[in-house]
Design an enzyme around this catalytic site. Structure first.
Site, short mmCIF file in Angstrom:
data_model
loop_
_atom_site.label_atom_id
_atom_site.label_comp_id
_atom_site.label_asym_id
_atom_site.label_seq_id
_atom_site.Cartn_x
_atom_site.Cartn_y
_atom_site.Cartn_z
N VAL A 112 0.55 -1.14 0.15
CA VAL A 112 -0.01 -0.31 0.12
C VAL A 112 1.45 1.58 -0.25
CG1 VAL A 112 -2.11 1.65 1.26
CG2 VAL A 112 -2.10 -1.27 0.93
N VAL A 114 0.57 5.75 -1.41
CA VAL A 114 0.66 7.12 -1.84
C VAL A 114 1.81 7.96 -2.05
CG1 VAL A 114 -1.60 9.04 -1.99
CG2 VAL A 114 -1.90 6.64 -0.88
N LEU A 124 -5.89 6.65 -1.00
CA LEU A 124 -5.92 5.78 0.75
C LEU A 124 -7.25 5.43 1.04
CD1 LEU A 124 -4.25 3.12 2.35
CD2 LEU A 124 -4.14 5.00 3.46
N SER A 148 3.69 -0.79 7.65
CA SER A 148 4.72 0.73 8.33
C SER A 148 4.40 1.34 8.57
CB SER A 148 5.23 1.31 6.78
OG SER A 148 3.55 1.49 5.95
N GLU A 149 3.87 2.24 9.42
CA GLU A 149 3.11 3.66 9.91
C GLU A 149 1.92 2.63 10.86
OE1 GLU A 149 2.80 7.16 8.57
OE2 GLU A 149 4.19 6.24 6.54
N TYR A 153 -4.22 2.84 10.13
CA TYR A 153 -5.45 2.03 9.35
C TYR A 153 -5.90 1.54 10.36
CZ TYR A 153 -1.85 0.73 6.30
OH TYR A 153 -0.87 0.15 4.93
N PHE A 442 3.56 -10.18 5.32
CA PHE A 442 3.73 -9.43 3.58
C PHE A 442 3.44 -8.57 3.57
CE2 PHE A 442 -0.07 -10.55 6.25
CZ PHE A 442 -0.94 -9.86 5.94
#
Length: 442
Positions: A112, A114, A124, A148-149, A153, A442
């Site tokens: 993912v 942007v 997003l 990653s952050e 989410y 993943f």
């Protein structure tokens, strides 16, 4: 990658979804540009053609769907190639172990990104909400990702479901297991892992709550056929395989020497898969006895690790960073909870709030002899709610990685006045047979 807010992209962007193509295909160019956009988004060095081709090949093997957002306006010089997507999104389907050996379909989200010059335009949100809606329509009960952050989410309903830690293990004379190990460990040719690694993982997958099915590159890495930098062979990989007392392979460790310039001499664990506790401790007994090696480092160790308790001197294990690993997002409360075996009989009314609206509502969860029954309640009576939570909290607790009691104490779950022990009761119902741990990035 970076957070993206604002209104959906509208006519400024075209969303394209497609299956990856290998380098030999005449349609490879779109796949190549998409992979290049992912590398750009994660600040990776541009991949060599061989690496890009291997990534495309493994994406085909995983049956991934690639999604790209493409700017519709002509690119002004000196902007990047207009054929490269400004946002990327990939998905594939595997299974998730939700405890007690039960596997459910899982929608796995990855890659993912942007691009910075196209952030805050709703890309997003558009990509994620559309994709999750499609997965729910397909009947998949849960989605998964690694983040990653950590701040992005939750607003899409994801919650942290498992953690992992990095460890440094001293393997000198202080490294001794308190009890003898069972079975034996043999050194193996890495090439044998092309067939053997998936077989062993399949057994481990059914044994470990929180485990996700694996993608193609895992067996290639264990076999020394996937170099993370080049996509070519990795000649430094060594493999040890644990055999049970009947001689059946039930665990393996893939590892590589850091080089004599590293002090003290250190072995890096690339992957450890064990279908049984005996295999796990047997592999560690082998690794701890490697000649000339004084330290083992592993980035993906479980937080609740039996190795620490098996050692005569647990202080030989030093913990580095502890971090969230698996994030889950329940898409269908009734399907997700009904699929689980519950460890405690009881009945609760759960009020679920969902930022995307997929699972908003009130549900009665009951269990009898391990069988769950879940029904959506049509009437709205807040006084009857035993627990009120966001779907992210239910997703976090789903495979036993965190207790609802902890979430209630953190203010993430509100306990109804009439059932002060409701969080404890839900924790008992969702208890799994061993600590949750996800073996698969993943």
């Amino acid at each position: 990658m970076g957070a993206d807010t604002g209104t959906p992209g509208g006519t400024d962007y075209e969303i394209r979804r497609f299956r990856p193509r290998p380098a030999s295909s005449p349609d490879y160019a779109d796949t190549k540009r998409w992979i290049e956009a992912v590398h750009y988004g994660f600040y990776q060095k541009p991949g060599r053609d061989e690496l890009t081709a291997r990534i495309a090949e493994s994406s085909v093997a995983d049956d991934r769907e690639l999604t790209g957002a493409y700017a519709t306006a002509p690119a002004a010089a000196p902007a990047l190639d207009a054929g490269r997507p400004v946002a990327t999104f990939a998905t594939f389907r595997k299974t998730l172990n939700v405890g007690h050996g039960v596997l459910v379909p899982a929608h796995m989200v990855t890659a993912v990104t942007v691009r910075t010059d196209h952030r805050r335009r709703g890309l997003l949100r558009r990509l994620m909400s559309e994709d999750l809606a499609r997965a729910k329509a397909d009947g998949v009960p849960v989605a998964a990702l690694t983040a990653s952050e950590a701040s992005i989410y939750r607003r899409f309903g994801y919650g942290v479901a498992t953690h992992e830690r990095s460890v440094s293990v001293e393997t000198g004379p202080r490294f001794r297991l308190a009890a003898p190990v069972r079975g034996r460990v043999v050194a193996a040719e890495p090439a044998a892992m092309l067939d053997l690694a998936p077989e062993i993982f399949a057994r481990a997958h059914r044994a470990i709550p929180g485990s996700l099915g694996r993608q193609e590159r895992y067996r290639l890495r264990a076999a020394g056929q996937w170099n993370e930098e080049t996509g070519g062979e990795d000649h430094g990989v060594r493999v040890a395989v644990h055999l049970d007392e009947q001689g059946t392979p039930d665990g393996y460790a893939a590892y590589a020497f850091r080089g004599w310039e590293t002090e003290p001499p250190t072995m890096e664990l690339r992957d450890v898969v064990a279908a049984t506790p005996e295999a796990y401790l047997g592999l560690w007994d082998f690794l701890g006895s490697l000649d000339l090696i004084e330290r083992i480092e592993w980035e993906d160790a479980p937080v609740d690790d039996p190795l620490v308790w098996a050692l005569e001197d647990p202080r030989v294990v030093r913990t580095g960073s502890v971090r969230d690993m698996l994030w889950l997002r329940i898409l269908d409360v009734e399907a997700a909870l009904s699929a689980r075996k519950l460890a405690h009989d009881g009945e609760l009314v759960l009020r679920i709030q969902d930022p995307l609206g997929f699972t908003d509502g009130r549900y009665r969860l009951s269990s009898s002899a391990g069988t769950a029954q879940v029904s959506r309640l049509a009437h709205d009576d807040p006084a009857q709610d035993d627990l009120v939570m966001d779907i992210a909290e239910l997703s976090s607790a789903y495979v036993g990685g965190v207790s609802p009691v902890t979430l209630a104490e953190a203010g993430r779950i509100r306990v109804g006045a009439g059932r002060p022990a409701a969080a404890t009761e839900l924790a008992r119902m969702l208890a799994v047979e061993r600590p949750a741990h996800c073996l698969t990035h993943f």
